[in-house]
Design a protein around this motif. Structure first.
Motif, PDB file in Angstrom:
ATOM      1  N   GLY A  98      -9.941   2.147 -12.133  1.00 14.86           N
ATOM      2  CA  GLY A  98      -8.930   2.187 -11.085  1.00 14.86           C
ATOM      3  C   GLY A  98      -8.114   0.899 -10.936  1.00 14.86           C
ATOM      4  O   GLY A  98      -7.228   0.821 -10.075  1.00 14.86           O
ATOM      5  N   LYS A  99      -8.397  -0.127 -11.763  1.00 14.84           N
ATOM      6  CA  LYS A  99      -7.674  -1.401 -11.609  1.00 14.84           C
ATOM      7  C   LYS A  99      -6.416  -1.455 -12.469  1.00 14.84           C
ATOM      8  O   LYS A  99      -5.858  -2.535 -12.696  1.00 14.84           O
ATOM      9  N   VAL A 100      -5.930  -0.303 -12.935  1.00 19.90           N
ATOM     10  CA  VAL A 100      -4.763  -0.290 -13.820  1.00 19.90           C
ATOM     11  C   VAL A 100      -3.534  -0.912 -13.146  1.00 19.90           C
ATOM     12  O   VAL A 100      -2.772  -1.659 -13.782  1.00 19.90           O
ATOM     13  N   LYS A 101      -3.333  -0.615 -11.838  1.00 24.24           N
ATOM     14  CA  LYS A 101      -2.161  -1.171 -11.156  1.00 24.24           C
ATOM     15  C   LYS A 101      -2.295  -2.682 -10.930  1.00 24.24           C
ATOM     16  O   LYS A 101      -1.359  -3.430 -11.266  1.00 24.24           O
ATOM     17  N   PRO A 102      -3.408  -3.199 -10.373  1.00 29.35           N
ATOM     18  CA  PRO A 102      -3.487  -4.663 -10.208  1.00 29.35           C
ATOM     19  C   PRO A 102      -3.458  -5.410 -11.545  1.00 29.35           C
ATOM     20  O   PRO A 102      -2.919  -6.518 -11.624  1.00 29.35           O
ATOM     21  N   LEU A 131      -1.383  10.555 -10.680  1.00 26.50           N
ATOM     22  CA  LEU A 131      -2.329  10.337  -9.590  1.00 26.50           C
ATOM     23  C   LEU A 131      -3.668   9.916 -10.172  1.00 26.50           C
ATOM     24  O   LEU A 131      -4.210  10.589 -11.048  1.00 26.50           O
ATOM     25  N   ILE A 132      -4.199   8.803  -9.712  1.00 29.11           N
ATOM     26  CA  ILE A 132      -5.493   8.319 -10.188  1.00 29.11           C
ATOM     27  C   ILE A 132      -6.551   8.679  -9.158  1.00 29.11           C
ATOM     28  O   ILE A 132      -6.471   8.282  -7.987  1.00 29.11           O
ATOM     29  N   VAL A 189       0.831  -1.219   0.000  1.00 28.14           N
ATOM     30  CA  VAL A 189       0.000   0.000   0.000  1.00 28.14           C
ATOM     31  C   VAL A 189       0.858   1.258   0.000  1.00 28.14           C
ATOM     32  O   VAL A 189       0.399   2.330   0.405  1.00 28.14           O
ATOM     33  N   SER A 190       2.107   1.145  -0.444  1.00 21.34           N
ATOM     34  CA  SER A 190       2.975   2.323  -0.477  1.00 21.34           C
ATOM     35  C   SER A 190       2.491   3.377  -1.460  1.00 21.34           C
ATOM     36  O   SER A 190       2.844   4.548  -1.365  1.00 21.34           O
ATOM     37  N   ASP A 191       1.631   2.946  -2.424  1.00 19.80           N
ATOM     38  CA  ASP A 191       1.099   3.916  -3.392  1.00 19.80           C
ATOM     39  C   ASP A 191      -0.131   4.635  -2.863  1.00 19.80           C
ATOM     40  O   ASP A 191      -0.650   5.553  -3.496  1.00 19.80           O
ATOM     41  N   GLY A 192      -0.643   4.198  -1.695  1.00 20.32           N
ATOM     42  CA  GLY A 192      -1.765   4.884  -1.067  1.00 20.32           C
ATOM     43  C   GLY A 192      -3.134   4.388  -1.494  1.00 20.32           C
ATOM     44  O   GLY A 192      -4.143   5.055  -1.214  1.00 20.32           O
ATOM     45  N   HIS A 193      -3.221   3.214  -2.154  1.00 20.48           N
ATOM     46  CA  HIS A 193      -4.537   2.761  -2.605  1.00 20.48           C
ATOM     47  C   HIS A 193      -5.344   2.221  -1.435  1.00 20.48           C
ATOM     48  O   HIS A 193      -4.805   1.845  -0.384  1.00 20.48           O
ATOM     49  N   THR A 194      -6.648   2.168  -1.593  1.00 19.00           N
ATOM     50  CA  THR A 194      -7.590   1.754  -0.553  1.00 19.00           C
ATOM     51  C   THR A 194      -7.773   0.240  -0.565  1.00 19.00           C
ATOM     52  O   THR A 194      -7.912  -0.361  -1.640  1.00 19.00           O
ATOM     53  N   TYR A 229      -4.750   7.179  -5.603  1.00 14.99           N
ATOM     54  CA  TYR A 229      -3.457   6.561  -5.378  1.00 14.99           C
ATOM     55  C   TYR A 229      -2.510   6.889  -6.526  1.00 14.99           C
ATOM     56  O   TYR A 229      -2.928   7.278  -7.616  1.00 14.99           O
ATOM     57  N   MET A 230      -1.233   6.743  -6.243  1.00 12.60           N
ATOM     58  CA  MET A 230      -0.185   7.163  -7.173  1.00 12.60           C
ATOM     59  C   MET A 230       0.367   5.957  -7.932  1.00 12.60           C
ATOM     60  O   MET A 230       0.624   4.911  -7.349  1.00 12.60           O
TER      61      MET A 230
END
Length: 498
Positions: free
Chosen positions: A390-394, A377-378, A341-346, A370-371
């Motif tokens: 918002g699922k671009v990172k996973p 920043l998204i 969670v270092s990117d700040g996502h929920t 989150y970043m």
């Protein structure tokens, strides 16, 4: 020539032939009759020399001169080739027109038989073998080990080849003369000599041996086995990888999760990322023990039940890892000490992720921006967009795990049985280059903004790459365990058979 003299000559001839010498008796004729003034093909009696029916009348009343022993020593590499054949489960049989004792001596010299080995049931003249009953003939040919058939006529060679084929054997027959042509034609693989072979033998054969060297045939067998193994490696890699992709899609649908990969990402993996390693597997070096395995039967399945089971196990792990990292990002703050969670996502509950389609009915559900890498920043005007836009990172993590696992899985495909400890990756440098190219292409779409937008991915941090590698590496350990189990099973079967 009286009887004692005749017996002495026969004993000397036997002594010479038992040393591997091909013996020719020499004689001359004093009264040549009508041939006394023979001068050329224009002589009136020349036609008699062309007619085999006249040989009896011409070749009589000869005066014996002596016996000449001719030695044709086997090449140095034949002994090693015979040993390789024994280790590879290839039975070598010698069929020759030579004297029986000469043939046996040569077979001992090339180590087809050991010195002092009892050759009863292993050495026959053509007539002796044909005099056996059909059941005895089959029993003789079925016994393991080498065989030698001497004073063999063309029909004897044909009959032996026919019986071996009826027994289900794959028969390769070598020959050079016109009289070998029928047997060469009948065999599964007819091999003619390229240097000493007649044109008739070459026409009747499937293959011509350019250097007339038996060891070249053994090398060709090893090369053929290597090509077959490389073909299986390609299939093994592609099927296990594709099974993993199918399972990941199935799991996503079965668990009610958001899609962890979109179609364009799956196409990229299949067409671009998988391509270079799959191609490089065609350059795999031969397995270390490739000539120590028994031949496969002609009706053997390309994929047996054990290999299919391995495909499913590896594919299942690929699917579970790909979907698992997607779930971890949404539901866990850390995994094996790695901060997620270092990117700040929920973070959300697993039950929420299963029922993300009902997000609009949830009360007090909010998500924080989150970043992603590159300083982007998204943000979310609608909290439910957290499971779509918002699922671009996973999605990037799932795609990266799939690519990394398939790169490691290509190392598994180096050999169907051998461990990476005995057949290390650098034995096929082309595969390492292909893996680098594939991984480089994956990084290209991650870190080039224009391509990242097309493929809906985002750059990963060093910490996230460490997570990807950690999740992907176990595919090697799983396949190493499966290989070990397979080798153990074969060893037990081999011991039981012995």
């Amino acid at each position: 020539m009286d009887e004692p003299c005749r017996q002495l000559l026969l004993s000397r001839q036997t002594e010479m032939s038992s040393k591997g010498l091909r013996c020719l008796g020499l004689a001359y004729k004093e009264d040549l009759g009508e041939f006394s003034d023979y001068y050329s093909e224009n002589h009136p009696a020349h036609k008699k020399l062309l007619d085999p029916a006249c040989y009896c009348s011409i070749e009589n009343d000869l005066v014996f001169v002596g016996v000449v022993g001719l030695r044709d020593p086997p090449r140095d590499e034949v002994h090693k080739a015979i040993e390789d054949c024994k280790g590879a489960g290839i039975r070598v049989m010698v069929i020759t027109g030579d004297n029986k004792s000469t043939a046996e001596a040569i077979c001992r010299e090339i180590k087809l038989f050991s010195d002092g080995e009892d050759l009863r049931g292993k050495s026959f003249t053509g007539k002796e073998f044909m005099a056996l009953s059909p059941s005895q003939q089959i029993e003789t040919l079925s016994k393991p080990g080498g065989k030698v058939f001497s004073r063999a006529e063309p029909r004897h060679k044909q009959e032996i080849v026919r019986m071996l084929k009826e027994m289900g054997e794959i028969v390769a027959m070598t020959g050079d003369g016109v009289n070998d042509a029928p047997a060469l034609k009948l065999a599964d693989i007819g091999i003619a000599m390229g240097i000493t072979g007649t044109e008739v033998a070459k026409e009747a054969s499937d293959m011509v041996l350019a250097d007339d060297n038996f060891s070249t045939i053994v090398s060709a067998v090893a090369e053929g086995r290597s090509i077959y193994n490389n073909m299986k490696a390609f299939i093994r890699y592609m099927i296990s990888s594709n099974v993993g992709e199918v399972i990941s899609i199935f799991l996503t649908a079965a668990l009610g999760l958001p899609e962890c990969m979109i179609p364009v990402q799956l196409l990229w993996v299949n067409l671009v990322t998988d391509g270079p390693p799959a191609t490089a597997l065609g350059f795999n070096p031969p397995d270390i023990g490739i000539m120590h395995k028994p031949p496969r039967r002609s009706d053997d399945a390309l994929i047996n039940s054990w290999v299919l089971f391995r495909y499913l196990i590896i594919g299942s792990y690929v699917g579970i890892a790909t979907v698992g990292i997607f779930i971890l990002w949404y539901t866990r703050a850390s995994f094996m000490g790695i901060n997620l969670v270092s990117d700040g996502h929920t973070l959300v509950e697993l039950s929420q992720l299963h029922n993300w389609g009902q997000c609009s009915t949830w009360s007090n559900f909010t998500v924080a921006p989150y970043m992603v890498g590159g300083g982007q920043l998204i943000t979310f005007s609608n909290p439910c967009d957290y499971f779509t836009a918002g699922k671009v990172k996973p999605m990037t993590l799932s795609l990266s795990v799939l690519v990394a696992i398939e790169m490691f899985n290509s190392l598994n495909a180096l050999s169907e049985d051998s461990s990476l400890l005995t057949l290390p990756p650098w034995r096929n440098p082309w595969l390492l280059v292909a893996m680098s190219v594939s991984f480089g292409l994956h990084c290209l779409i991650l870190y080039v903004p224009f391509l990242a937008d097309i493929f809906a991915v985002a750059p990963l941090s060093l910490n996230e790459w460490f997570l990807v590698i950690l999740v992907s590496v176990p595919v090697i350990l799983i396949d190493e365990i499966l290989k070990f189990v397979g080798r153990s099973q074969r060893y037990r079967v081999k011991e039981k058979t012995a």
